[in-house]
Design an enzyme around this catalytic site. Sequence first.
Site, PDB file in Angstrom:
ATOM      1  N   HIS A 204       0.829  -1.192  -0.025  1.00  0.00           N
ATOM      2  CA  HIS A 204       0.159   0.114  -0.032  1.00  0.00           C
ATOM      3  C   HIS A 204       0.891   1.211   0.007  1.00  0.00           C
ATOM      4  O   HIS A 204       1.323   1.848   0.965  1.00  0.00           O
ATOM      5  CB  HIS A 204      -0.902   0.066   1.280  1.00  0.00           C
TER       6      HIS A 204
ATOM      7  N   HIS B  19       1.533   5.073  -2.585  1.00  0.00           N
ATOM      8  CA  HIS B  19       0.967   5.536  -3.471  1.00  0.00           C
ATOM      9  C   HIS B  19       2.296   6.293  -3.882  1.00  0.00           C
ATOM     10  O   HIS B  19       2.865   7.093  -3.268  1.00  0.00           O
ATOM     11  CB  HIS B  19      -0.179   6.806  -3.072  1.00  0.00           C
TER      12      HIS B  19
ATOM     13  N   HIS C  21      -9.650   1.038  -1.152  1.00  0.00           N
ATOM     14  CA  HIS C  21      -9.512   1.683   0.053  1.00  0.00           C
ATOM     15  C   HIS C  21     -11.063   1.726   0.502  1.00  0.00           C
ATOM     16  O   HIS C  21     -12.043   2.000  -0.089  1.00  0.00           O
ATOM     17  CB  HIS C  21      -9.108   3.241  -0.217  1.00  0.00           C
TER      18      HIS C  21
ATOM     19  N   GLU D 153     -11.421   3.459   5.755  1.00  0.00           N
ATOM     20  CA  GLU D 153     -10.342   4.309   6.341  1.00  0.00           C
ATOM     21  C   GLU D 153     -11.191   5.359   6.905  1.00  0.00           C
ATOM     22  O   GLU D 153     -11.177   5.489   8.337  1.00  0.00           O
ATOM     23  CB  GLU D 153      -9.589   4.917   4.959  1.00  0.00           C
TER      24      GLU D 153
ATOM     25  N   ASP E  73       1.780   3.808   2.889  1.00  0.00           N
ATOM     26  CA  ASP E  73       0.777   4.826   2.120  1.00  0.00           C
ATOM     27  C   ASP E  73       1.474   6.129   1.674  1.00  0.00           C
ATOM     28  O   ASP E  73       1.508   5.776  -0.015  1.00  0.00           O
ATOM     29  CB  ASP E  73      -0.227   5.285   3.248  1.00  0.00           C
ATOM     30  N   ASP E  74       1.604   6.998   2.269  1.00  0.00           N
ATOM     31  CA  ASP E  74       2.414   8.142   1.428  1.00  0.00           C
ATOM     32  C   ASP E  74       3.525   8.660   2.309  1.00  0.00           C
ATOM     33  O   ASP E  74       3.255   9.821   2.943  1.00  0.00           O
ATOM     34  CB  ASP E  74       1.141   9.360   1.506  1.00  0.00           C
TER      35      ASP E  74
HETATM   36  N1  HPA Z   1      -6.735   7.495   1.142  1.00  0.00           N
HETATM   37  C1  HPA Z   1      -7.268   7.720   0.146  1.00  0.00           C
HETATM   38  N2  HPA Z   1      -6.813   8.141  -1.078  1.00  0.00           N
HETATM   39  C2  HPA Z   1      -5.212   8.453  -0.927  1.00  0.00           C
HETATM   40  C3  HPA Z   1      -4.754   8.190   0.007  1.00  0.00           C
HETATM   41  C4  HPA Z   1      -5.339   7.653   1.499  1.00  0.00           C
HETATM   42  O1  HPA Z   1      -4.723   7.307   2.416  1.00  0.00           O
HETATM   43  N3  HPA Z   1      -3.486   8.327  -0.097  1.00  0.00           N
HETATM   44  C5  HPA Z   1      -3.173   8.868  -1.409  1.00  0.00           C
HETATM   45  N4  HPA Z   1      -4.614   8.677  -1.906  1.00  0.00           N
HETATM   46 ZN    ZN Z   2      -3.754   4.925   0.493  1.00  0.00          ZN
END
Ligand code: HPA
Ligand code: ZN
Length: 341
Positions: free
Chosen positions: A24, A26, A204, A207, A285-286
């Site tokens: 996971h 991006h 996703h 969340e 994630d990011d």
């Molecule tokens: N959630 C949803 N969209 C996203 C995320 C995330 O954590 N990171 C980049 N796009």
């Molecule tokens: Zn994500």
Amino acid sequence: MPDGFTSRDERAAFIAGLPKAELHLHIEGSLEPGLMFELAQRNRVAIPFASVDEVRAAYAFSNLQDFLDIYYQGMGVLHGEQDFYDLTAAYCARAHADNVRHIEIFFDPQGHTTRGVAFETVIAGIDRALRDAEAGYGITSKLIMCFLRHLSEAEAEATLDEALPYLGRIAGVGLDSSEVGHPPAKFERVFARARGLGLKTVAHAGEEGPPTYVHEALDLLKVDRIDHGNRSLEDSALVQRLANEAMTLTVCPLSNLKLCVIDDIAGHPLKTMLDAGLRATVNSDDPSYFGGYVNANYLAVADALDLSKDELLTLARNSFTGSFLDDAAKARHLAAIDAYS
Ligand code: HPA
Ligand code: ZN
């Protein structure tokens, strides 16, 4: 310290040496401020920051949308094939430093095509860096194309049309961006078409969105993995189902903290997920926006939740078992974990 760790350093060293997959990530969320400035100069794009410190100060988010606004602005510095190459190469170097052996990375083509960047430019730069990372580091990879869920299903269909010439380089499709108000049901038809093309599917869900979104991702999108999935824990029947189906959850602890999905890291549900028999994995994630790559995510939850060696080994095993690698490759990675333990 449970299970034989005598110090935090020892736990950190154990995590650092553990063979891992990241499922996971991006790629646009790995854009570090330094590279953002370099690309802004290269492409003569104005950015509203005077220094790296100013960029970092702007990364204070109270929810997913706060982050997304900055994330889409940040990716605006990416224009040419070399920019996408440099972005991806930098992430692969960081992953290699964390002993990540396999990566399955998301990209957001609509974040670029809507700015006039060609689909071919995006995928060519990412793909070239992934090939070089395999040759240089032995890191294997899969690419997952995400649809932006705040846009329409027709726009997702058009994106899938654009991807058709590149299906040899794309393993699956995903669903990201603003969750609440954009349920999985909105994308039922385009996901069915993607599955018909032989693509894997992930989404996703849970969340910020409710457990019903996780049910929809399973029932309507027929996903192979759930990205995040935190809010599944509010629905005990859903937890049972996820456990029975051995559904992989790609959990992102530092992301959850920075986006206020949890109040503090000690309240992270990862241990609860493992105790419930869920196939949870740890991911970044990011990482540029959320303050840490994969090992930092493992360490944050290991410290806060007092995770044992066995639990850390389970998380690493889950990352390969839940990947889209073939069975022989999974077996090789699992054997490497057995040898490490
Ligand atoms: N959630 C949803 N969209 C996203 C995320 C995330 O954590 N990171 C980049 N796009
Ligand atoms: Zn994500």
